[in-house]
Design a protein around this motif. Structure first.
Motif, PDB file in Angstrom:
ATOM      1  N   UNK A 113       0.848  -1.198   0.000  1.00  0.00           N
ATOM      2  CA  UNK A 113       0.000   0.000   0.000  1.00  0.00           C
ATOM      3  C   UNK A 113       0.882   1.246   0.000  1.00  0.00           C
ATOM      4  N   UNK A 114       0.580   2.118  -0.935  1.00  0.00           N
ATOM      5  CA  UNK A 114       1.335   3.370  -1.052  1.00  0.00           C
ATOM      6  C   UNK A 114       0.366   4.544  -0.870  1.00  0.00           C
ATOM      7  N   UNK A 115       0.829   5.552  -0.192  1.00  0.00           N
ATOM      8  CA  UNK A 115       0.008   6.756  -0.011  1.00  0.00           C
ATOM      9  C   UNK A 115       0.938   7.958   0.062  1.00  0.00           C
ATOM     10  N   UNK A 116       0.589   8.973  -0.678  1.00  0.00           N
ATOM     11  CA  UNK A 116       1.397  10.199  -0.735  1.00  0.00           C
ATOM     12  C   UNK A 116       2.865   9.894  -1.031  1.00  0.00           C
ATOM     13  N   UNK A 117       3.090   8.905  -1.888  1.00  0.00           N
ATOM     14  CA  UNK A 117       4.438   8.597  -2.335  1.00  0.00           C
ATOM     15  C   UNK A 117       5.238   7.683  -1.424  1.00  0.00           C
ATOM     16  N   UNK A 118       4.664   7.289  -0.307  1.00  0.00           N
ATOM     17  CA  UNK A 118       5.415   6.450   0.635  1.00  0.00           C
ATOM     18  C   UNK A 118       4.702   5.122   0.856  1.00  0.00           C
ATOM     19  N   UNK A 119       5.485   4.068   1.031  1.00  0.00           N
ATOM     20  CA  UNK A 119       4.903   2.761   1.341  1.00  0.00           C
ATOM     21  C   UNK A 119       4.462   2.784   2.810  1.00  0.00           C
ATOM     22  N   UNK A 120       3.200   2.427   3.022  1.00  0.00           N
ATOM     23  CA  UNK A 120       2.718   2.447   4.414  1.00  0.00           C
ATOM     24  C   UNK A 120       2.416   1.047   4.937  1.00  0.00           C
TER      25      UNK A 120
END
Lengths: 265, 237
Positions: B199-206
């Motif tokens: 899962x990626x959000x705002x360019x970062x893997x979370x």
């Protein structure tokens, strides 16, 4: 292998209707000017004297040289549309994410651009050879009672080689400009501006030496050495050929560098 | 095997992808999830050599994609925003792709059959429905019989039958030992297809892990996603 890339680029080009349309328009334009060219060839053949000289633009000139010059001139006129062909082939790469798919298929971008240049060069060469064939047939009917052997003389074959160089380079320059600019329209506009700079003689009036470096002036210098055309040439045929070749080399190198550096969008 | 290591992509001052790392393993379908604009497509474009990473590496079987010769024989890809030129016929789109990678022309007929476009092969792409265009993209991805599939939003525009067909196809493809990396913003659909989730959000893997690990303690993948991204439905409207 490069041959696969070239084959692929040829398929890419000729499966696009707009490329087919531009090619057909080029051939039709060339055919359309053939009746006029045929009349000119007949006039030359009819006016040849016992010394194989003919009165051309008020001067007695070698008839064979004059005829070869007119054959070259007819291709130069039809060649005005060749930059559109190069621009359309190059511009298709930037529509609907085509470049992305091209880079997925051929991720080595230098090979991709070189493959496209070679394929477009083959297309332009094919058109040039078709022009040469058509003009030879038309000229044969016009001069068959005077000197049909002229059509396969070394001088005529040299003229056809010059025509090939002209068709090839003028198409590739437009392709390269379009690959750099990433838009068909810009490729066409730049080509039209370059044509206008030569046709209006603006640069030639200021500096003939600079004018000789323009691609269309170089084309005239390459092809029209033996034709009276009312406007003085600004360089030799050799100079014209060298200028056109340099333009192609520079624009292809620029295309490779820019396609390599930019994201494939 | 796909390996993304510390990939960052900046556009001027904006960071589209920030230190992204994950792997997609053979024999598994890996879902790459995130909202629109999260950095999924940018990451996949870097993986496929279309965009250059500001830093980090993206490898296919230990090599950067641009170093692969005849890459379509190794990786099949569907790219969001990169489709066939509308004026070209479907079969011609596949033909130039096949020729570029020295893939036999008989393969074109095979993949058209596989995606159910054999009857529309000679129709210009502009007459295709959105679903047909997606299937043509899948046909192109399958041309080289690759062992790795990278698919960016492959079920966009497909009808329920098409979605189910793709799901079954990808499951079988992975079960044969192939690697499938599938990006999507459709949680429900992805949950029914994938083994692993990134899962990626705002360019970062979370979050990364097996589907069960990610959804553990949540009613669904969608619930897990909203919980992990701390976002609310309608928040970005």
């Amino acid at each position: 292998m490069m041959i696969n890339i070239v084959r692929s680029e040829l398929t890419k080009a000729y499966t696009l209707p707009r490329v087919q349309v531009v090619t057909a328009a080029l051939v039709l334009l060339f055919l359309a000017i053939q009746p006029g060219s045929s009349d000119t060839y007949r006039e030359v053949a009819a006016g040849v004297d016992a010394n194989q000289m003919v009165l051309d633009a008020g001067q007695l000139t070698d008839a064979a040289t004059v005829l070869i010059g007119y054959v070259s001139a007819s291709t130069l006129n039809a060649g005005l549309l060749l930059p559109i062909l190069g621009a359309v082939i190059g511009g298709a790469e930037f529509r609907h994410g085509q470049l992305g798919l091209s880079v997925v298929a051929v991720p080595n971008r230098r090979r991709l651009v070189v493959g496209k240049v070679l394929a477009t060069g083959l297309v332009a060469s094919g058109i040039s050879m078709l022009f040469s064939l058509i003009s030879s047939v038309v000229a044969w009917f016009a001069i068959k009672d005077w000197n049909p052997g002229l059509l396969v003389s070394p001088n005529m074959l040299t003229a056809h080689a010059r025509l090939l160089l002209f068709c090839l380079t003028i198409t590739l320059i437009s392709l390269g400009v379009t690959l750099v600019a990433r838009r068909t329209l810009i490729g066409i506009i730049v080509s039209v501006v370059l044509i206008m700079l030569t046709m209006t003689q603006v640069v030639a009036l200021v500096s003939p030496a600079v004018d000789a470096l323009l691609p269309w002036s170089a084309s005239r210098n390459l092809l029209l050495q033996d034709v009276f055309n009312g406007v003085p040439l600004t360089g030799s045929a050799l100079h014209g050929g060298a200028v056109l070749t340099c333009w192609v080399m520079l624009i292809v190198i620029a295309s490779v560098i820019i396609i390599q550096r930019r994201d494939a969008r | 095997m796909i390996e993304i290591k510390d990939v960052t992509k900046k556009y001027g001052a904006k960071t589209a992808v920030d230190q992204v790392s994950f792997t997609a393993a053979p024999g598994r379908v890996t879902g790459f999830l995130g909202p629109n604009g999260a950095g999924k497509s940018s990451t996949l474009r870097i993986l496929l050599g279309l965009d250059q990473a500001t830093s980090g590496t993206a490898l296919i079987d230990g090599q950067p994609y641009p170093s692969l010769t005849q890459p379509m024989r190794t990786v099949g890809a569907i790219l969001d925003g990169a489709s066939a030129v509308p004026e070209r016929r479907g079969v011609d789109h596949l033909r130039w792709l096949a020729q570029s990678n020295r893939i036999g022309s008989q393969r074109i007929g095979e993949v058209l059959e596989t995606v159910g476009l054999a009857d529309a092969a000679k129709v210009r792409v502009r007459k295709y429905s959105l679903g047909m265009k997606q299937r043509l993209g899948l046909a192109a991805a399958l041309l080289g019989e690759p062992r790795i599939l990278v698919l960016d939003e492959p079920v966009n525009g497909l009808d329920p039958e098409g979605i189910r067909t793709i799901r079954g196809f990808l499951r079988r493809y992975a079960e044969q030992g192939n690697t499938v990396l599938l990006s999507s913003h459709l949680m429900g659909e992805t949950a029914e297809t994938v083994d692993d989730i990134v899962i990626i959000d705002k360019g970062r893997i979370i979050a990364t892990g097996e589907l069960g690990e990610i959804t553990d303690g949540h009613a669904s993948l969608e619930e897990a996603f909203f919980s992990l991204t701390s976002s609310q439905p309608g928040q970005s409207w």
